[in-house]
Enzyme design. Structure first.
Site, PDB file in Angstrom:
ATOM      1  N   SER A  32      33.313 -38.628   2.840  1.00  0.00           N
ATOM      2  CA  SER A  32      34.352 -40.094   2.419  1.00  0.00           C
ATOM      3  C   SER A  32      35.070 -39.584   1.547  1.00  0.00           C
ATOM      4  O   SER A  32      35.091 -38.747   0.255  1.00  0.00           O
ATOM      5  CB  SER A  32      33.592 -41.177   2.157  1.00  0.00           C
ATOM      6  OG  SER A  32      32.498 -40.711   0.811  1.00  0.00           O
ATOM      7  N   LYS A  33      36.123 -40.629   0.375  1.00  0.00           N
ATOM      8  CA  LYS A  33      36.773 -40.340  -0.671  1.00  0.00           C
ATOM      9  C   LYS A  33      35.678 -39.623  -1.776  1.00  0.00           C
ATOM     10  O   LYS A  33      36.244 -38.798  -2.612  1.00  0.00           O
ATOM     11  CB  LYS A  33      37.209 -41.390  -1.602  1.00  0.00           C
ATOM     12  CG  LYS A  33      37.369 -42.720  -0.315  1.00  0.00           C
ATOM     13  CD  LYS A  33      38.007 -42.090   0.918  1.00  0.00           C
ATOM     14  CE  LYS A  33      38.145 -43.591   1.434  1.00  0.00           C
ATOM     15  NZ  LYS A  33      36.067 -43.588   2.458  1.00  0.00           N
ATOM     16  N   ARG A  34      34.752 -39.838  -1.462  1.00  0.00           N
ATOM     17  CA  ARG A  34      33.926 -39.523  -3.039  1.00  0.00           C
ATOM     18  C   ARG A  34      33.132 -38.145  -3.101  1.00  0.00           C
ATOM     19  O   ARG A  34      32.616 -38.117  -4.290  1.00  0.00           O
ATOM     20  CB  ARG A  34      32.404 -40.200  -3.126  1.00  0.00           C
ATOM     21  CG  ARG A  34      31.234 -40.087  -2.825  1.00  0.00           C
ATOM     22  CD  ARG A  34      30.243 -41.089  -2.551  1.00  0.00           C
ATOM     23  NE  ARG A  34      28.874 -40.764  -1.413  1.00  0.00           N
ATOM     24  CZ  ARG A  34      29.040 -40.742  -0.441  1.00  0.00           C
ATOM     25  NH1 ARG A  34      29.870 -41.825   0.094  1.00  0.00           N
ATOM     26  NH2 ARG A  34      28.327 -41.171  -0.070  1.00  0.00           N
ATOM     27  N   HIS A  35      33.818 -37.403  -1.809  1.00  0.00           N
ATOM     28  CA  HIS A  35      33.439 -35.880  -1.936  1.00  0.00           C
ATOM     29  C   HIS A  35      34.742 -35.367  -2.038  1.00  0.00           C
ATOM     30  O   HIS A  35      34.677 -34.094  -2.154  1.00  0.00           O
ATOM     31  CB  HIS A  35      33.076 -36.033  -0.966  1.00  0.00           C
ATOM     32  CG  HIS A  35      31.851 -36.222  -0.286  1.00  0.00           C
ATOM     33  ND1 HIS A  35      31.431 -37.221   0.450  1.00  0.00           N
ATOM     34  CD2 HIS A  35      29.939 -35.980  -0.210  1.00  0.00           C
ATOM     35  CE1 HIS A  35      30.395 -37.872   0.792  1.00  0.00           C
ATOM     36  NE2 HIS A  35      29.929 -37.231   0.449  1.00  0.00           N
TER      37      HIS A  35
END
Length: 475
Positions: free
Chosen positions: A247-250
């Site tokens: 997801s975006k947090r990666h």
RNA sequence: GCCCCCAUCGUCUAGUGGCCUAGGACGCCGCCCUUUCAAGGCGGUAACGGGGAUUCGAACUCCCCUGGGGGCACCA
């Protein structure tokens, strides 16, 4: 007997194309190309609130950038609502679906209560067996009406997955689900089933996160009178390095971010193809044609794969070295324009790419390292840490004097400008002073090859920079 | 909570009962090369989660455990 397969990539336009979807698109494309089939594009925009036109366009742009051209479509589901609604009416008429007057809040509240009581969530069948009078009365109250599909009360749903084999779930675990929202818009399951039938999709290749929804779609097909089933192939998920769903947090997971960051589509396609699949001969660096030739569903792996940026970087470097200079230039131009605007000189950029191609990981690396070529001598600056290196370099004043003298009369070629002779003449190690020379000329102590850089920059500007550095040094 | 899936080096994977003292690739470490940094060459480090069962023989088959992941919406 085996007809050419028809596959489809059907993203929801609720965001830009991300790594997981791109891999799904790629595998569909590979399957179609390998088997001489048709690759269709379908936009699943039944959720009018979350779908956006810009994503519809963006996803297509990214698909084209990757080289995943589709043969049919795009089919916009938002343009086919009457088809889905007709199907819903058919199911309603046959008693295979029913009107539900529960509001979203009520359903949610009962769900929460069930969870709290330790019972499984899911629609409780509240409106399942309403009489005509009850329905009329609820409608009279002004309650919104959604349509739910009646799932079997017992038995097992079963299908054979091309990568996972037998997949079965008890119907008791699959509650009645909404197929038409109370606002009159159809839902994914319905549109998906109707369109796969209408488009004669023969193989459904998608992420494993959708495996449980397959039972519902299959039930819908059957209820609509279609007993033939497409072959389903559920791909292992792609995870972040922390093993959680990507997801975006990666960091960057949107394909357009990779494009803007200087990654090549060839590298992304190649790297993504190896996430969940491997050829039988161990090859890794392959172009699209080679992958198409080797690809098939029977070699798709079962376990989720972690997305490894380090390996992508390596792969990108491989591809930067494989493509031709004109190709590299085409890829670098947009990045360079953004970075340098009017200061950009295309010929100079080409020179920089030529000398940087053998060493770069990303296209943007070369573009960045070439910044000293596009800045006026007056505006040229040396990074602080690099200047420190200059100051710490042994007898750097003498070195610069000697280099300047040498350059002043040197033949202006890569060999001619080579200052190692004079450094040697000073009794110094070229290795030791070289970083300082890089800093003086390029503004950083590590960058594009020095001699070629001097040639590109020209005698006057090269001398100006070394003289400026010499002056700044004082003494 | 319930349902489903998965399980080989840190990561991507090869492996389908003996060819495995488990192969390749990325990363990492070392050496070489070298116009800095890289790239390149060479070498090295590193894995079958645990326990049973089947078998003459299990990474490969079965069961349990553990671990990881996904799903359970009027999202797709």
């Amino acid at each position: 007997m085996t007809e050419a397969p028809r596959v489809r990539f059907s993203p929801a336009p609720t965001g830009s194309l991300h790594v997981g979807s791109a891999r799904t698109a790629l595998f569909n494309w590979l399957y179609a190309r390998h088997h001489g089939g048709t690759f269709c594009l379908r936009i699943e925009d039944t959720d009018r609130a979350r779908s956006k036109e810009e994503w519809v366009v963006g996803i297509q742009d990214t698909l084209r950038w990757l080289g995943l051209e589709w043969d049919e479509g795009p089919v916009l589901q938002s343009a086919r609502f009457q088809e889905y609604l007709a199907a819903a009416d058919e199911l309603l008429g046959a008693g295979k679906a029913y009107a539900c007057y529960c509001t979203e809040d009520e359903v949610k509240a009962r769900n929460d209560a069930a969870m709290a009581a330790g019972r499984p969530p899911g629609y409780d069948g509240h409106c399942r067996d309403l009489s005509a009078e009850q329905r009329a009365s609820l409608a009279a109250e002004g309650r919104p009406r959604s349509i739910r599909f009646r799932t079997p009360d017992e038995g097992t749903s079963h299908f054979v997955d091309a990568v996972r084999g037998d997949v079965r779930v008890e119907w008791t675990h699959i509650p009645d689900f909404v197929i038409v929202r109370s606002d009159g818009n159809p839902i994914f399951f319905l549109a998906n089933a109707v369109d796969d039938i209408a488009m004669h999709i023969s193989h459904v290749i998608r992420g494993e996160d959708l495996i449980d929804s397959t039972h519902r779609v299959l039930a819908l097909r059957e209820a609509l009178g279609v007993s033939e089933r497409p072959v389903y192939a559920h791909l292992p998920l792609i995870l972040g390095t922390d093993r959680a769903k990507l997801s975006k947090r990666h960091g960057a997971v949107a394909l357009e971010d990779f494009r803007d960051a200087g990654y090549l589509p060839e590298a992304l396609v190649n790297y993504l193809s190896l996430l969940g699949w491997a050829p039988d001969d161990g090859r890794e660096v392959m172009d699209a044609d080679e992958i198409v030739a080797a690809f098939d569903l029977d070699r798709v792996t079962h376990a989720a794969a972690a997305f490894d940026h380090a390996k992508l970087d390596w792969m990108n470097g491989e591809w930067i070295r494989r493509i031709t200079l004109p190709e590299l230039e085409a890829r670098a131009l947009p990045i360079a324009r953004t970075a340098y605007g009017d200061a950009l000189d295309v010929d100079t950029l080409r020179d920089a790419l030529r000398i940087g191609q053998e060493r770069a990981v990303k296209v943007s690396d070369i573009v960045e390292q070439a910044d000293f070529l596009f800045v006026d001598d007056a505006a040229f600056t040396i990074a602080a840490e690099s200047w420190e290196r200059v100051e710490k370099t042994e007898r750097i004043g003498e070195v610069l004097d000697a280099v300047i003298a040498h350059l002043d009369g040197a033949e202006w070629t890569t060999e001619g400008v080579d200052p190692r002779g004079v450094i040697d003449g000073l009794g110094l190690k070229a290795r030791k002073v070289m970083p300082a020379l890089y800093a003086c000329l390029e503004g950083r102590h590590a960058g594009l090859p020095l001699f070629d850089s001097m040639v590109i920059l020209g005698r006057e500007r090269t001398l100006a920079r070394f003289r400026a550095a010499r002056e700044r040094l004082g003494g």
